[in-house]
Design a protein around this motif. Structure first.
Motif, PDB file in Angstrom:
ATOM      1  N   MET A 100       0.832  -1.205   0.000  1.00 23.46           N
ATOM      2  CA  MET A 100       0.000   0.000   0.000  1.00 23.46           C
ATOM      3  C   MET A 100       0.867   1.255   0.000  1.00 23.46           C
ATOM      4  SD  MET A 100      -3.168  -0.755  -0.239  1.00 23.46           S
ATOM      5  CE  MET A 100      -3.717   0.921   0.037  1.00 23.46           C
ATOM      6  N   LEU A 101       1.934   1.239   0.810  1.00 26.40           N
ATOM      7  CA  LEU A 101       2.828   2.397   0.869  1.00 26.40           C
ATOM      8  C   LEU A 101       3.544   2.612  -0.461  1.00 26.40           C
ATOM      9  CD1 LEU A 101       4.107   4.672   2.483  1.00 26.40           C
ATOM     10  CD2 LEU A 101       5.754   3.030   3.415  1.00 26.40           C
ATOM     11  N   LEU A 102       3.936   1.521  -1.113  1.00 28.17           N
ATOM     12  CA  LEU A 102       4.607   1.631  -2.412  1.00 28.17           C
ATOM     13  C   LEU A 102       3.647   2.179  -3.477  1.00 28.17           C
ATOM     14  CD1 LEU A 102       6.747  -1.649  -2.495  1.00 28.17           C
ATOM     15  CD2 LEU A 102       7.551   0.695  -2.141  1.00 28.17           C
ATOM     16  N   ILE A 103       2.393   1.769  -3.416  1.00 26.10           N
ATOM     17  CA  ILE A 103       1.392   2.300  -4.359  1.00 26.10           C
ATOM     18  C   ILE A 103       1.238   3.803  -4.172  1.00 26.10           C
ATOM     19  CG2 ILE A 103      -1.084   2.325  -4.913  1.00 26.10           C
ATOM     20  CD1 ILE A 103      -1.067  -0.718  -4.287  1.00 26.10           C
ATOM     21  N   LEU A 104       1.171   4.244  -2.912  1.00 25.53           N
ATOM     22  CA  LEU A 104       1.040   5.676  -2.617  1.00 25.53           C
ATOM     23  C   LEU A 104       2.289   6.433  -3.060  1.00 25.53           C
ATOM     24  CD1 LEU A 104      -0.614   5.543   0.920  1.00 25.53           C
ATOM     25  CD2 LEU A 104      -1.701   6.129  -1.245  1.00 25.53           C
ATOM     26  N   LEU A 105       3.457   5.793  -2.900  1.00 24.76           N
ATOM     27  CA  LEU A 105       4.705   6.423  -3.347  1.00 24.76           C
ATOM     28  C   LEU A 105       4.692   6.646  -4.857  1.00 24.76           C
ATOM     29  CD1 LEU A 105       7.620   7.395  -2.831  1.00 24.76           C
ATOM     30  CD2 LEU A 105       8.360   5.006  -3.090  1.00 24.76           C
TER      31      LEU A 105
ATOM     32  N   THR B  96       1.885  13.746  -0.229  1.00 24.84           N
ATOM     33  CA  THR B  96       3.349  13.736  -0.301  1.00 24.84           C
ATOM     34  C   THR B  96       3.965  13.738   1.090  1.00 24.84           C
ATOM     35  OG1 THR B  96       3.269  14.970  -2.377  1.00 24.84           O
ATOM     36  CG2 THR B  96       5.376  14.945  -1.220  1.00 24.84           C
ATOM     37  N   VAL B  97       3.486  14.633   1.938  1.00 24.21           N
ATOM     38  CA  VAL B  97       4.012  14.731   3.308  1.00 24.21           C
ATOM     39  C   VAL B  97       3.718  13.451   4.077  1.00 24.21           C
ATOM     40  CG1 VAL B  97       3.865  16.001   5.487  1.00 24.21           C
ATOM     41  CG2 VAL B  97       3.800  17.241   3.325  1.00 24.21           C
ATOM     42  N   PHE B  98       2.527  12.897   3.867  1.00 21.20           N
ATOM     43  CA  PHE B  98       2.146  11.654   4.539  1.00 21.20           C
ATOM     44  C   PHE B  98       3.066  10.499   4.149  1.00 21.20           C
ATOM     45  CE2 PHE B  98      -0.271   7.644   3.956  1.00 21.20           C
ATOM     46  CZ  PHE B  98      -0.389   7.294   5.290  1.00 21.20           C
ATOM     47  N   VAL B  99       3.338  10.348   2.852  1.00 20.64           N
ATOM     48  CA  VAL B  99       4.198   9.251   2.375  1.00 20.64           C
ATOM     49  C   VAL B  99       5.621   9.414   2.911  1.00 20.64           C
ATOM     50  CG1 VAL B  99       5.282   8.232   0.330  1.00 20.64           C
ATOM     51  CG2 VAL B  99       2.840   8.730   0.325  1.00 20.64           C
ATOM     52  N   LEU B 100       6.143  10.637   2.857  1.00 23.18           N
ATOM     53  CA  LEU B 100       7.489  10.871   3.394  1.00 23.18           C
ATOM     54  C   LEU B 100       7.536  10.558   4.885  1.00 23.18           C
ATOM     55  CD1 LEU B 100       8.449  14.182   1.537  1.00 23.18           C
ATOM     56  CD2 LEU B 100       9.396  11.900   1.144  1.00 23.18           C
TER      57      LEU B 100
ATOM     58  N   ILE C 272       2.066   7.040  -6.741  1.00 24.46           N
ATOM     59  CA  ILE C 272       1.128   8.145  -7.001  1.00 24.46           C
ATOM     60  C   ILE C 272       1.808   9.488  -6.755  1.00 24.46           C
ATOM     61  CG2 ILE C 272      -1.013   9.255  -6.231  1.00 24.46           C
ATOM     62  CD1 ILE C 272      -2.063   6.421  -5.575  1.00 24.46           C
ATOM     63  N   VAL C 273       2.546   9.589  -5.663  1.00 28.84           N
ATOM     64  CA  VAL C 273       3.243  10.845  -5.333  1.00 28.84           C
ATOM     65  C   VAL C 273       4.277  11.187  -6.395  1.00 28.84           C
ATOM     66  CG1 VAL C 273       4.881  11.890  -3.714  1.00 28.84           C
ATOM     67  CG2 VAL C 273       2.831  10.761  -2.853  1.00 28.84           C
ATOM     68  N   VAL C 274       5.068  10.184  -6.797  1.00 32.54           N
ATOM     69  CA  VAL C 274       6.119  10.429  -7.800  1.00 32.54           C
ATOM     70  C   VAL C 274       5.499  10.893  -9.120  1.00 32.54           C
ATOM     71  CG1 VAL C 274       7.888   9.324  -9.218  1.00 32.54           C
ATOM     72  CG2 VAL C 274       7.799   8.862  -6.764  1.00 32.54           C
ATOM     73  N   LEU C 275       4.418  10.235  -9.533  1.00 36.71           N
ATOM     74  CA  LEU C 275       3.791  10.570 -10.817  1.00 36.71           C
ATOM     75  C   LEU C 275       3.119  11.946 -10.805  1.00 36.71           C
ATOM     76  CD1 LEU C 275       2.161   7.148 -11.807  1.00 36.71           C
ATOM     77  CD2 LEU C 275       4.234   8.183 -12.750  1.00 36.71           C
ATOM     78  N   THR C 276       2.574  12.335  -9.656  1.00 34.70           N
ATOM     79  CA  THR C 276       1.800  13.587  -9.603  1.00 34.70           C
ATOM     80  C   THR C 276       2.597  14.785  -9.087  1.00 34.70           C
ATOM     81  OG1 THR C 276       0.956  13.085  -7.377  1.00 34.70           O
ATOM     82  CG2 THR C 276      -0.353  12.332  -9.260  1.00 34.70           C
ATOM     83  N   GLN C 277       3.661  14.527  -8.315  1.00 34.98           N
ATOM     84  CA  GLN C 277       4.359  15.632  -7.642  1.00 34.98           C
ATOM     85  C   GLN C 277       5.818  15.794  -8.067  1.00 34.98           C
ATOM     86  OE1 GLN C 277       2.393  17.687  -5.175  1.00 34.98           O
ATOM     87  NE2 GLN C 277       1.196  16.666  -6.768  1.00 34.98           N
ATOM     88  N   PHE C 278       6.229  15.089  -9.125  1.00 34.30           N
ATOM     89  CA  PHE C 278       7.622  15.184  -9.573  1.00 34.30           C
ATOM     90  C   PHE C 278       7.966  16.618  -9.968  1.00 34.30           C
ATOM     91  CE2 PHE C 278      11.067  14.589 -12.750  1.00 34.30           C
ATOM     92  CZ  PHE C 278      11.991  13.993 -11.901  1.00 34.30           C
ATOM     93  N   GLY C 279       7.027  17.287 -10.628  1.00 30.92           N
ATOM     94  CA  GLY C 279       7.251  18.679 -11.026  1.00 30.92           C
ATOM     95  C   GLY C 279       7.464  19.585  -9.826  1.00 30.92           C
ATOM     96  N   GLN C 280       6.762  19.296  -8.727  1.00 34.43           N
ATOM     97  CA  GLN C 280       6.902  20.090  -7.509  1.00 34.43           C
ATOM     98  C   GLN C 280       8.306  19.947  -6.930  1.00 34.43           C
ATOM     99  OE1 GLN C 280       4.360  22.037  -6.199  1.00 34.43           O
ATOM    100  NE2 GLN C 280       5.890  22.848  -4.779  1.00 34.43           N
ATOM    101  N   VAL C 281       8.829  18.724  -6.997  1.00 32.73           N
ATOM    102  CA  VAL C 281      10.198  18.478  -6.502  1.00 32.73           C
ATOM    103  C   VAL C 281      11.213  19.241  -7.341  1.00 32.73           C
ATOM    104  CG1 VAL C 281      11.954  16.706  -6.122  1.00 32.73           C
ATOM    105  CG2 VAL C 281       9.570  16.221  -5.559  1.00 32.73           C
TER     106      VAL C 281
END
Length: 334
Positions: free
Chosen positions: A132-137, A256-260, A139-148
């Protein structure tokens, strides 16, 4: 005697590591300012709602664990399983990963179920949680990469330090040496006791997946596996509305904050102390939250959830013997 000494050393070393990370994060803080923010600038309504969702997540985890135990031929009382889960969380605050063993011990004692088989169900639980955590990770990478990328562009000093680490001759040389040693020692590694333990662990994972196949209520198991993590996420995100400096951040920022923070909890320190704070502070910084404010957020979010786990865990320790003594009296009376 030797085992007790090793347990004590583990506890002290893990606790010292957590305290050291926590100290490094907060050593330069103005605690009068933190006290002022916590007293005057926090909407505690959202903290209370967050804790209620946390309690609901523990109930959901209890139900899911019972679903995993049922194929063993026994159906534990829900109250016993819930209190065992709470005791497990309390023990994890004393020694990382001790909680899993403790809750299995509680159920084995009061429900007369094989301890070894219970450990297998917990291994399955942990495997599902990792997935579950890897799935959320992802999602974060795909949606928030631009933010990083935007964060790195706006903070050239961080970008420069990161590139120095990535292209460091020491790191590259160390990795090459590491893989060379692995290749040259591959035959010895294959026959080593460590590899046998790893393969045994893999075998437990396989057995865990098989136990899911034996379930009568697979749909319910899948629902609770997802529901637990939705509640964990909401537990974090709702706290954003408690502070003016995070209330404008959207759901994906919260994710993002939750996954980190979740990866911070994986660190081998009691309750993720220090490591969780660091990851959450850096996650908030990605969205422009000043690190000083991020430290206040992390302190309150982690502190309130930890207090809840301590209270519920102590209740579990105190109530379990009385609940089961009463059940034994009722059974004997029949």
């Amino acid at each position: 005697m030797k085992q007790n000494i090793l347990k004590t050393l583990k506890f002290v070393s893990f606790f010292a590591l957590g305290i050291f990370i926590f100290w490094m994060v907060y050593k330069d803080q103005d605690f009068n300012r933190i006290k002022s923010i916590l007293t005057n600038d926090v909407n505690y309504f959202w903290i209370v709602v967050s804790l209620l969702l946390g309690l609901l997540s523990h109930v959901s985890r209890t139900i899911r664990w019972n679903l995993l135990i049922e194929p063993l031929g026994r159906k534990p009382r829900l109250m016993n399983t819930f209190l065992a889960v709470m005791v497990g969380y309390l023990m994890n605050l004393a020694l990382p990963r001790m909680g899993e063993i403790s809750r299995c011990g509680v159920i084995a004692r009061y429900e007369k179920i094989s301890f070894t088989k219970l450990v297998g169900t917990v291994v399955t639980e942990r495997l599902i949680d990792v997935l579950m955590l890897l799935i959320l990770l992802v999602i974060v990478v795909l949606t928030q990469f631009g933010q990083v990328l935007e964060f790195l562009n706006n903070n050239p000093e961080v970008n420069e330090k990161l590139q120095k680490v990535i292209y460091s001759p020491v790191l590259i040389g160390g990795l090459l040496l590491f893989f060379a040693v692995l290749w040259l020692s591959r035959h010895k590694i294959r026959e080593s006791s460590l590899m046998k333990r790893v393969m045994g662990f893999v075998g437990q994972f396989v057995e865990g997946f098989r136990s899911i196949g034996k379930m009568k209520r697979k749909g319910s198991f899948i629902f609770h596996s997802v529901f637990i993590w939705v509640l964990y996420y909401l537990m974090m995100y709702l706290i954003f509305f408690s502070f003016g400096f995070t209330s404008n951040l959207g759901p994906l920022a919260g994710l993002t904050v939750f996954v980190l923070g979740s990866f911070g909890m994986v660190a081998p320190v009691q309750g993720g102390i220090g490591a969780w704070h660091f990851m959450v502070i850096e996650g908030l910084a990605l969205y422009g939250v000043d690190r000083v404010d991020g430290k206040v957020f992390a302190l309150l979010a982690h502190g309130t959830s930890t207090v809840m786990l301590i209270v519920l865990g102590l209740i579990g320790v105190l109530v379990l013997p009385f609940v089961n003594e009463r059940e034994e009296v009722l059974e004997n009376s029949h």
